[in-house]
Design a protein around this motif. Structure first.
Motif, PDB file in Angstrom:
ATOM      1  N   GLU A   1      91.684 -44.064 -67.091  1.00 41.12           N
ATOM      2  CA  GLU A   1      90.618 -45.012 -67.414  1.00 41.12           C
ATOM      3  C   GLU A   1      90.315 -45.914 -66.227  1.00 41.12           C
ATOM      4  O   GLU A   1      89.142 -46.228 -65.956  1.00 41.12           O
ATOM      5  CB  GLU A   1      91.013 -45.845 -68.640  1.00 41.12           C
ATOM      6  CG  GLU A   1      91.036 -45.058 -69.943  1.00 41.12           C
ATOM      7  CD  GLU A   1      89.686 -44.434 -70.277  1.00 41.12           C
ATOM      8  OE1 GLU A   1      88.650 -45.088 -70.013  1.00 41.12           O
ATOM      9  OE2 GLU A   1      89.668 -43.298 -70.781  1.00 41.12           O
ATOM     10  N   ASN A   2      91.346 -46.345 -65.509  1.00 43.12           N
ATOM     11  CA  ASN A   2      91.133 -47.176 -64.323  1.00 43.12           C
ATOM     12  C   ASN A   2      90.344 -46.422 -63.262  1.00 43.12           C
ATOM     13  O   ASN A   2      89.448 -46.979 -62.613  1.00 43.12           O
ATOM     14  CB  ASN A   2      92.468 -47.636 -63.741  1.00 43.12           C
ATOM     15  CG  ASN A   2      93.105 -48.754 -64.531  1.00 43.12           C
ATOM     16  OD1 ASN A   2      92.446 -49.403 -65.348  1.00 43.12           O
ATOM     17  ND2 ASN A   2      94.384 -48.996 -64.314  1.00 43.12           N
TER      18      ASN A   2
ATOM     19  N   LYS B   1      86.743 -46.160 -64.397  1.00 45.05           N
ATOM     20  CA  LYS B   1      86.107 -47.475 -64.315  1.00 45.05           C
ATOM     21  C   LYS B   1      85.732 -47.808 -62.873  1.00 45.05           C
ATOM     22  O   LYS B   1      84.621 -48.276 -62.590  1.00 45.05           O
ATOM     23  CB  LYS B   1      87.046 -48.542 -64.872  1.00 45.05           C
ATOM     24  CG  LYS B   1      86.454 -49.940 -64.903  1.00 45.05           C
ATOM     25  CD  LYS B   1      87.437 -50.926 -65.523  1.00 45.05           C
ATOM     26  CE  LYS B   1      86.847 -52.341 -65.537  1.00 45.05           C
ATOM     27  NZ  LYS B   1      87.801 -53.316 -66.158  1.00 45.05           N
ATOM     28  N   LYS B   2      86.652 -47.562 -61.948  1.00 45.39           N
ATOM     29  CA  LYS B   2      86.381 -47.833 -60.533  1.00 45.39           C
ATOM     30  C   LYS B   2      85.312 -46.893 -59.992  1.00 45.39           C
ATOM     31  O   LYS B   2      84.528 -47.264 -59.098  1.00 45.39           O
ATOM     32  CB  LYS B   2      87.671 -47.706 -59.724  1.00 45.39           C
ATOM     33  CG  LYS B   2      88.684 -48.827 -59.979  1.00 45.39           C
ATOM     34  CD  LYS B   2      89.981 -48.597 -59.232  1.00 45.39           C
ATOM     35  CE  LYS B   2      90.991 -49.702 -59.495  1.00 45.39           C
ATOM     36  NZ  LYS B   2      90.626 -50.976 -58.868  1.00 45.39           N
TER      37      LYS B   2
ATOM     38  N   LYS C   1      82.699 -45.938 -61.450  1.00 42.38           N
ATOM     39  CA  LYS C   1      81.363 -46.425 -61.812  1.00 42.38           C
ATOM     40  C   LYS C   1      80.782 -47.280 -60.694  1.00 42.38           C
ATOM     41  O   LYS C   1      79.565 -47.358 -60.522  1.00 42.38           O
ATOM     42  CB  LYS C   1      81.430 -47.259 -63.096  1.00 42.38           C
ATOM     43  CG  LYS C   1      82.048 -46.568 -64.296  1.00 42.38           C
ATOM     44  CD  LYS C   1      81.245 -45.399 -64.793  1.00 42.38           C
ATOM     45  CE  LYS C   1      81.879 -44.809 -66.067  1.00 42.38           C
ATOM     46  NZ  LYS C   1      81.156 -43.614 -66.547  1.00 42.38           N
TER      47      LYS C   1
END
Length: 223
Positions: free
Chosen positions: A115-116, A119-120, A122
């Motif tokens: 998920e990290n 997210k990054k 994006k």
């Protein structure tokens, strides 16, 4: 759409985790790899999941541990760079927009790591998860960046990550990182892993396998 890809050899004796041979038998090396895969495949994510597998043996050797929601396709290419590039090309051709790829040498990877990375991704062009030995265990991208797969990179060396980042910076490509991890290639790596996961709730298949090594591992970890 987001895609999460595990890139792995088929766990065949003599074809995987060979740097552990001597401490482990070739069959045990394959069994350890299989335990890694079982732990990684238990990771829960709502993203579309894929296993891109090597040509060491038939896919049937791991089909019984594959969750129903993991799709599979073979790796194609002459070296690691080509194989990774072709994974991304294949999934971009299917319409995926954000793709995170990681190897099977990091059984401690978690849903949070994935998920990290997404997210990054994006906000950045590329995302990497570096390893302690100078490589990286994860790469994420939202379009093909050929420089990541450059012939200038010596795959398998201790300079892979540094060389890759230097090439990327020269191109002015925006890059971000997630947490560093230890990939498991050597006896010391395996012993360190066991110390971290023993009596925890993570990597239960790997923990069970290592415990089965008996005095070979206990004699080392009790020092």
């Amino acid at each position: 759409m987001d895609a999460v890809v595990i890139m792995s050899r088929i766990p065949v004796p003599g074809k995987t985790k060979t740097r552990l041979e001597g401490f482990l038998t070739s069959k045990e090396c394959a069994d350890l790899h299989r335990a890694f895969l079982k732990d990684i495949l238990t990771m829960r994510t709502d993203k579309n999941k894929f296993l891109s597998y090597g040509d060491e043996g038939p896919l049937e050797l791991v089909e019984n541990i594959l969750p129903y929601d993991v799709e599979t396709f073979p790796q194609r290419g002459e070296n690691l760079g080509e194989k990774m590039k072709n994974v991304f090309i294949h999934l971009f051709s299917l319409g995926y927009e954000n793709i995170v790829l990681f190897g099977a040498d990091i059984p401690e990877i978690t849903e949070t790591d994935i998920e990290n990375a997404l997210k990054k991704l994006k906000k950045s062009d590329l995302v990497f998860g570096p390893t302690l030995d100078g490589g990286y265990y994860l790469v994420g991208m939202k379009k093909i960046h050929e420089i990541v797969f450059s012939d200038e990179i010596k795959w398998g060396s201790a300079s892979v990550f540094e060389k890759t980042i230097n090439l990327i910076k020269k191109k002015g490509i925006d890059v971000d990182l997630i947490d560093i991890q230890e990939d498991i290639d050597t006896k010391d790596d395996l012993i360190n892993l066991y110390k971290r996961i023993k009596n925890t709730s993570v990597c239960k298949n790997t923990e069970k396998f290592v415990e089965g090594l008996g005095e070979r591992i206990d004699g080392k970890t009790n020092r």
